[in-house]
Design a protein around this motif. Structure first.
Motif, PDB file in Angstrom:
ATOM      1  N   ARG A  33       0.867  -1.183   0.000  1.00 49.00           N
ATOM      2  CA  ARG A  33       0.000   0.000   0.000  1.00 49.00           C
ATOM      3  C   ARG A  33       0.900   1.228   0.000  1.00 49.00           C
ATOM      4  O   ARG A  33       1.917   1.260   0.680  1.00 49.00           O
ATOM      5  CB  ARG A  33      -0.923   0.000   1.220  1.00 49.00           C
ATOM      6  CG  ARG A  33      -1.868  -1.198   1.261  1.00 49.00           C
ATOM      7  CD  ARG A  33      -2.833  -1.117   2.429  1.00 49.00           C
ATOM      8  NE  ARG A  33      -3.668  -2.307   2.517  1.00 49.00           N
ATOM      9  CZ  ARG A  33      -4.792  -2.495   1.833  1.00 49.00           C
ATOM     10  NH1 ARG A  33      -5.203  -1.548   1.007  1.00 49.00           N
ATOM     11  NH2 ARG A  33      -5.486  -3.605   1.968  1.00 49.00           N
ATOM     12  N   PHE A  34       0.489   2.236  -0.765  1.00 49.87           N
ATOM     13  CA  PHE A  34       1.308   3.424  -0.936  1.00 49.87           C
ATOM     14  C   PHE A  34       0.554   4.640  -0.388  1.00 49.87           C
ATOM     15  O   PHE A  34      -0.648   4.782  -0.592  1.00 49.87           O
ATOM     16  CB  PHE A  34       1.654   3.623  -2.414  1.00 49.87           C
ATOM     17  CG  PHE A  34       2.527   2.527  -2.965  1.00 49.87           C
ATOM     18  CD1 PHE A  34       3.909   2.630  -2.911  1.00 49.87           C
ATOM     19  CD2 PHE A  34       1.970   1.385  -3.508  1.00 49.87           C
ATOM     20  CE1 PHE A  34       4.723   1.622  -3.397  1.00 49.87           C
ATOM     21  CE2 PHE A  34       2.770   0.360  -3.998  1.00 49.87           C
ATOM     22  CZ  PHE A  34       4.143   0.481  -3.938  1.00 49.87           C
ATOM     23  N   TYR A  35       1.304   5.516   0.287  1.00 51.46           N
ATOM     24  CA  TYR A  35       0.697   6.647   0.989  1.00 51.46           C
ATOM     25  C   TYR A  35       1.344   7.961   0.545  1.00 51.46           C
ATOM     26  O   TYR A  35       2.530   8.015   0.263  1.00 51.46           O
ATOM     27  CB  TYR A  35       0.869   6.485   2.502  1.00 51.46           C
ATOM     28  CG  TYR A  35       0.191   5.249   3.042  1.00 51.46           C
ATOM     29  CD1 TYR A  35      -1.078   5.297   3.596  1.00 51.46           C
ATOM     30  CD2 TYR A  35       0.836   4.008   2.975  1.00 51.46           C
ATOM     31  CE1 TYR A  35      -1.689   4.153   4.084  1.00 51.46           C
ATOM     32  CE2 TYR A  35       0.222   2.859   3.454  1.00 51.46           C
ATOM     33  CZ  TYR A  35      -1.037   2.935   4.006  1.00 51.46           C
ATOM     34  OH  TYR A  35      -1.643   1.804   4.476  1.00 51.46           O
ATOM     35  N   ARG A  36       0.519   8.989   0.524  1.00 55.64           N
ATOM     36  CA  ARG A  36       0.961  10.325   0.109  1.00 55.64           C
ATOM     37  C   ARG A  36       0.648  11.318   1.210  1.00 55.64           C
ATOM     38  O   ARG A  36      -0.468  11.353   1.727  1.00 55.64           O
ATOM     39  CB  ARG A  36       0.239  10.726  -1.178  1.00 55.64           C
ATOM     40  CG  ARG A  36       0.554  12.120  -1.689  1.00 55.64           C
ATOM     41  CD  ARG A  36      -0.179  12.377  -2.997  1.00 55.64           C
ATOM     42  NE  ARG A  36       0.117  13.690  -3.539  1.00 55.64           N
ATOM     43  CZ  ARG A  36      -0.606  14.788  -3.309  1.00 55.64           C
ATOM     44  NH1 ARG A  36      -1.683  14.701  -2.529  1.00 55.64           N
ATOM     45  NH2 ARG A  36      -0.271  15.942  -3.842  1.00 55.64           N
ATOM     46  N   TRP A  86       5.890   4.896   1.136  1.00 57.11           N
ATOM     47  CA  TRP A  86       5.617   6.235   0.619  1.00 57.11           C
ATOM     48  C   TRP A  86       5.478   6.175  -0.897  1.00 57.11           C
ATOM     49  O   TRP A  86       6.227   5.462  -1.567  1.00 57.11           O
ATOM     50  CB  TRP A  86       6.742   7.193   1.011  1.00 57.11           C
ATOM     51  CG  TRP A  86       6.880   7.395   2.481  1.00 57.11           C
ATOM     52  CD1 TRP A  86       7.922   6.979   3.274  1.00 57.11           C
ATOM     53  CD2 TRP A  86       5.943   8.036   3.354  1.00 57.11           C
ATOM     54  NE1 TRP A  86       7.688   7.331   4.574  1.00 57.11           N
ATOM     55  CE2 TRP A  86       6.484   7.982   4.665  1.00 57.11           C
ATOM     56  CE3 TRP A  86       4.710   8.656   3.163  1.00 57.11           C
ATOM     57  CZ2 TRP A  86       5.831   8.525   5.760  1.00 57.11           C
ATOM     58  CZ3 TRP A  86       4.047   9.190   4.261  1.00 57.11           C
ATOM     59  CH2 TRP A  86       4.605   9.126   5.541  1.00 57.11           C
ATOM     60  N   ALA A  87       4.547   6.945  -1.425  1.00 49.89           N
ATOM     61  CA  ALA A  87       4.294   6.945  -2.863  1.00 49.89           C
ATOM     62  C   ALA A  87       5.313   7.796  -3.617  1.00 49.89           C
ATOM     63  O   ALA A  87       5.395   7.713  -4.848  1.00 49.89           O
ATOM     64  CB  ALA A  87       2.889   7.454  -3.156  1.00 49.89           C
ATOM     65  N   GLU A  88       6.081   8.609  -2.908  1.00 50.20           N
ATOM     66  CA  GLU A  88       7.111   9.453  -3.512  1.00 50.20           C
ATOM     67  C   GLU A  88       8.249   9.574  -2.514  1.00 50.20           C
ATOM     68  O   GLU A  88       8.072   9.290  -1.329  1.00 50.20           O
ATOM     69  CB  GLU A  88       6.549  10.839  -3.843  1.00 50.20           C
ATOM     70  CG  GLU A  88       6.030  11.597  -2.627  1.00 50.20           C
ATOM     71  CD  GLU A  88       5.378  12.915  -2.970  1.00 50.20           C
ATOM     72  OE1 GLU A  88       5.905  13.630  -3.859  1.00 50.20           O
ATOM     73  OE2 GLU A  88       4.340  13.243  -2.364  1.00 50.20           O
TER      74      GLU A  88
END
Length: 201
Positions: A33-36, A86-88
């Motif tokens: 899962r990716f978070y911003r 992290w998404a970035e």
């Protein structure tokens, strides 16, 4: 043991091994899962004639400078989650969030974060050095940053150390990420006041 019994036992062993291998093949790790880090749209500036501000590249501690989300555990342990990422790059995300929060505080959309800073002719340059991004799921987020504001026209400086703390709504990673944004708002508020002081001198 007869030959027939030996053969049956061998076949049973082969079948058991095949079943174990099949089960291992079916078992898969949990999905990533990716978070911003995201500032609420209602808090971002969309108009105004305030100063142009750039937020430079952010310096991070090695502990958190990675794609995985890092949280504190019992004692001196930390948990590095392979499933929650992290998404970035975090150094870009932190600069962007501070820039968006500064834009809201200063009432101007003319706040740019690295690597977009080259497009602007700024009145003020902000540098950020993260000392810690401590997070305990369901308990607290403590973000501490050193910052410097420089007025480009004459090199006048303001600097400080700001500590933002927030309590996540629950033990989820979504709540943890939201708490980081809330904690950073305290830091951005201190920086905005420093820019205001330099702007009026």
């Amino acid at each position: 043991m007869t030959m027939k019994q030996s053969r049956s036992r061998a076949l049973a062993l082969v079948a058991a091994l095949a079943l174990v291998q099949f089960a291992a093949g079916c078992a898969s790790p949990p999905p990533e899962r990716f978070y911003r880090l995201a500032v609420a749209p209602s808090t971002t500036a969309t108009a105004g004639d305030g100063p142009v501000v750039t937020v430079g590249a952010v310096t991070l501690p090695a502990l958190v400078d990675r794609p995985q989300i890092v949280t504190l555990a019992a004692g001196s342990r930390v948990e590095v989650s392979e499933a929650h990422r992290w998404a970035e790059p975090l150094r870009f995300a932190l600069g962007r969030v501070v820039a968006e929060q500064l834009a809201a505080a200063l009432g101007t959309p003319l706040v740019y974060a690295y690597p977009q800073v080259a497009v602007a002719d700024p009145a003020f340059r902000v540098t950020l050095n993260v000392q810690r991004l401590d997070a305990t799921r369901g308990a607290a987020v403590d973000d501490e940053l050193l910052w410097t504001v420089r007025r480009v026209a004459d090199g006048q400086l303001r600097s400080g150390r700001s500590h933002g703390r927030a309590v996540p709504a629950d033990a989820s990673y979504d709540a943890l990420v939201a708490a980081h944004v809330e904690a950073l708002a305290t830091v951005s508020g201190d920086i905005a006041r420093a820019i205001g002081e330099l702007a009026t001198r």
